[in-house]
Design a protein around this motif. Structure first.
Motif, short mmCIF file in Angstrom:
data_model
loop_
_atom_site.label_atom_id
_atom_site.label_comp_id
_atom_site.label_asym_id
_atom_site.label_seq_id
_atom_site.Cartn_x
_atom_site.Cartn_y
_atom_site.Cartn_z
N GLN A 78 0.83 -1.20 0.00
CA GLN A 78 0.00 0.00 0.00
C GLN A 78 0.86 1.25 0.00
OE1 GLN A 78 -3.63 0.15 0.00
NE2 GLN A 78 -2.96 2.14 -0.74
N GLU A 79 1.93 1.24 0.78
CA GLU A 79 2.82 2.40 0.83
C GLU A 79 3.49 2.64 -0.52
OE1 GLU A 79 6.79 4.03 3.11
OE2 GLU A 79 5.57 2.54 4.12
N VAL A 80 3.92 1.58 -1.17
CA VAL A 80 4.54 1.72 -2.49
C VAL A 80 3.53 2.28 -3.49
CG1 VAL A 80 5.54 0.45 -4.44
CG2 VAL A 80 6.30 -0.05 -2.11
N THR A 107 2.96 5.99 -2.76
CA THR A 107 4.08 6.92 -2.96
C THR A 107 4.73 6.84 -4.34
OG1 THR A 107 5.69 5.36 -2.02
CG2 THR A 107 4.64 6.94 -0.50
N GLN A 108 4.53 5.74 -5.05
CA GLN A 108 5.28 5.55 -6.30
C GLN A 108 4.43 5.56 -7.56
OE1 GLN A 108 8.71 5.33 -6.21
NE2 GLN A 108 8.48 5.69 -4.02
N THR A 109 3.13 5.78 -7.45
CA THR A 109 2.29 5.70 -8.64
C THR A 109 1.67 7.04 -9.03
OG1 THR A 109 0.35 5.06 -7.32
CG2 THR A 109 1.72 3.27 -8.22
N GLY A 110 2.15 8.11 -8.46
CA GLY A 110 1.55 9.41 -8.71
C GLY A 110 1.55 9.85 -10.16
N ASP A 111 2.59 9.56 -10.91
CA ASP A 111 2.73 10.07 -12.27
C ASP A 111 2.39 9.06 -13.35
OD1 ASP A 111 3.58 12.45 -11.17
OD2 ASP A 111 5.71 11.99 -11.41
N ALA A 144 -7.85 -0.98 -3.62
CA ALA A 144 -7.51 0.43 -3.46
C ALA A 144 -6.62 0.91 -4.61
CB ALA A 144 -6.82 0.67 -2.12
N ALA A 145 -5.66 0.09 -5.01
CA ALA A 145 -4.77 0.46 -6.11
C ALA A 145 -5.55 0.58 -7.41
CB ALA A 145 -3.65 -0.57 -6.25
N SER A 146 -6.46 -0.35 -7.65
CA SER A 146 -7.28 -0.29 -8.85
C SER A 146 -8.15 0.97 -8.87
CB SER A 146 -8.16 -1.54 -8.93
OG SER A 146 -8.97 -1.51 -10.07
N LYS A 147 -8.76 1.28 -7.74
CA LYS A 147 -9.58 2.49 -7.65
C LYS A 147 -8.75 3.75 -7.84
CE LYS A 147 -13.34 0.86 -4.74
NZ LYS A 147 -14.03 1.04 -3.44
N LYS A 148 -7.54 3.75 -7.30
CA LYS A 148 -6.66 4.91 -7.45
C LYS A 148 -6.34 5.14 -8.93
CE LYS A 148 -2.25 6.85 -6.06
NZ LYS A 148 -1.09 6.77 -5.19
N MET A 149 -6.05 4.07 -9.65
CA MET A 149 -5.72 4.21 -11.06
C MET A 149 -6.95 4.65 -11.86
SD MET A 149 -2.56 3.72 -10.95
CE MET A 149 -2.26 3.90 -12.68
N LYS A 150 -8.11 4.08 -11.56
CA LYS A 150 -9.33 4.46 -12.28
C LYS A 150 -9.71 5.91 -12.01
CE LYS A 150 -11.27 -0.14 -12.66
NZ LYS A 150 -12.28 -1.10 -12.20
N ALA A 151 -9.44 6.39 -10.80
CA ALA A 151 -9.78 7.77 -10.44
C ALA A 151 -9.04 8.78 -11.29
CB ALA A 151 -9.49 8.02 -8.96
N LYS A 152 -7.89 8.40 -11.81
CA LYS A 152 -7.15 9.31 -12.70
C LYS A 152 -7.18 8.82 -14.14
CE LYS A 152 -2.66 7.54 -11.17
NZ LYS A 152 -1.36 7.94 -10.67
N ASP A 153 -8.27 8.14 -14.49
CA ASP A 153 -8.50 7.62 -15.84
C ASP A 153 -7.38 6.70 -16.31
OD1 ASP A 153 -10.98 8.87 -16.22
OD2 ASP A 153 -9.99 10.76 -16.72
N GLY A 154 -6.79 5.99 -15.38
CA GLY A 154 -5.77 5.00 -15.70
C GLY A 154 -6.34 3.60 -15.51
#
Length: 86
Positions: free
Chosen positions: A16-18, A21-25, A49-59
């Motif tokens: 989760q920490e990675v 902190t490492q997927t912002g761009d 959570a990672a999947s939702k984070k990527m989808k939230a930025k159209d990734g």
């Protein structure tokens, strides 16, 4: 990301920490699970959570090389319908 070992209560926070902190761009995240032999509910939460984070930025997040044991967990929990598994 090439993951290995067990994705469970003791290791999920590290992933989760990675992710945090490492997927912002990035807009595409590949989780290679070839060397994952177990996923607990804590691991499932991190993947969701990672999947939702990527989808939230159209990734998107792709989960690849899932073994039979982990796929069984995904199927039992319905995550095979939620995650992009290849």
């Amino acid at each position: 990301m090439k993951l290995s070992g067990r994705l469970e209560t003791s290791t999920a926070p590290m992933l989760q920490e990675v992710v945090d902190t490492q997927t912002g761009d990035i807009s595409e995240l590949l989780m290679d699970m070839e060397n994952i032999d177990y996923v607990s509910s804590a691991g499932l939460r991190v993947l969701l959570a990672a999947s939702k984070k990527m989808k939230a930025k159209d990734g998107r997040m792709i989960v690849s090389n899932v073994n039979e044991v982990v796929m069984d967990v995904f199927e039992i929990t319905g995550f095979n319908e939620i995650l992009d598994i290849r």
